[in-house]
Design an enzyme around this catalytic site. Structure first.
Site, PDB file in Angstrom:
ATOM      1  N   HIS A   1       3.024   9.706   9.528  1.00 14.74           N
ATOM      2  CA  HIS A   1       2.444  10.979   9.975  1.00 14.74           C
ATOM      3  C   HIS A   1       0.943  10.906  10.245  1.00 14.74           C
ATOM      4  O   HIS A   1       0.439  11.673  11.065  1.00 14.74           O
ATOM      5  CB  HIS A   1       2.689  12.071   8.926  1.00 14.74           C
ATOM      6  CG  HIS A   1       4.125  12.494   8.837  1.00 14.74           C
ATOM      7  ND1 HIS A   1       4.532  13.603   8.144  1.00 14.74           N
ATOM      8  CD2 HIS A   1       5.256  11.942   9.348  1.00 14.74           C
ATOM      9  CE1 HIS A   1       5.850  13.734   8.231  1.00 14.74           C
ATOM     10  NE2 HIS A   1       6.319  12.724   8.953  1.00 14.74           N
TER      11      HIS A   1
ATOM     12  N   CYS B   1     -10.959   2.224  -6.212  1.00 14.58           N
ATOM     13  CA  CYS B   1     -11.879   2.559  -7.302  1.00 14.58           C
ATOM     14  C   CYS B   1     -11.001   3.040  -8.458  1.00 14.58           C
ATOM     15  O   CYS B   1      -9.776   2.919  -8.395  1.00 14.58           O
ATOM     16  CB  CYS B   1     -12.935   3.580  -6.877  1.00 14.58           C
ATOM     17  SG  CYS B   1     -12.275   5.169  -6.345  1.00 14.58           S
TER      18      CYS B   1
END
Ligand code: RB5
Length: 146
Positions: free
Chosen positions: A96, A63
């Protein structure tokens, strides 16, 4: 890899660039299909649900700011959507966080940087170990467990 793509009007042009760039993947485009103003939840939820149901392995949502699509995607159980505006964040989001949806900013990064981010996001593996333990805690929270 089967990839879900979604944008709103502010992410449409970057989504089209990504479609030309990601030729080695099968792309499922959930819209938008023009720069006409529309609401990002209408396309974002469809793409995120396709990833959550394993119909697509991963997703890329865009967006204007990346913020709306981040909120939408992370409402869907099983989604770990990460807003990345640098190559280093893309790397960390995979190592991670085992990111399964990459969120990009249609109005704040160049198409060239977006391609670099995408390249690293696809080529970086999850580290596992202590990071798996943390993700397991998120999954348990989603299931209503402690
Ligand atoms: C659209 O103007 C804009 O609000 C949208 O693309 C997004 O940035 C929302 O978070």
């Amino acid at each position: 890899m089967k990839i879900a793509l979604a944008s709103d009007h502010a992410g449409f042009e970057l989504k089209e660039t990504i479609k030309e760039y990601l030729t080695e993947h099968e792309l499922i485009d959930f819209g938008s299909h023009s720069t006409d103003s529309m609401d990002y939840p209408d396309t974002g939820f469809k793409a995120a649900e396709a990833v959550a149901r394993s119909e697509c392995e991963r997703g890329i949502l865009i967006c204007g700011s990346g913020l709306g699509m981040s909120i939408v995607a992370n409402k869907v159980k099983g989604i770990r959507a990460t807003l990345c505006n640098s190559v280093e964040l893309a790397r960390l989001s995979r190592k991670h966080n085992d990111s399964n949806i990459l969120v990009l900013q249609g109005r704040f990064i160049s198409h060239n940087l977006a391609k670099k981010i995408i390249k690293v996001w696809f080529s970086t593996e999850f580290d596992g170990g202590r990071h798996q333990r943390r993700i397991d805690k998120i999954s348990r929270y989603e299931k209503g467990e402690k």
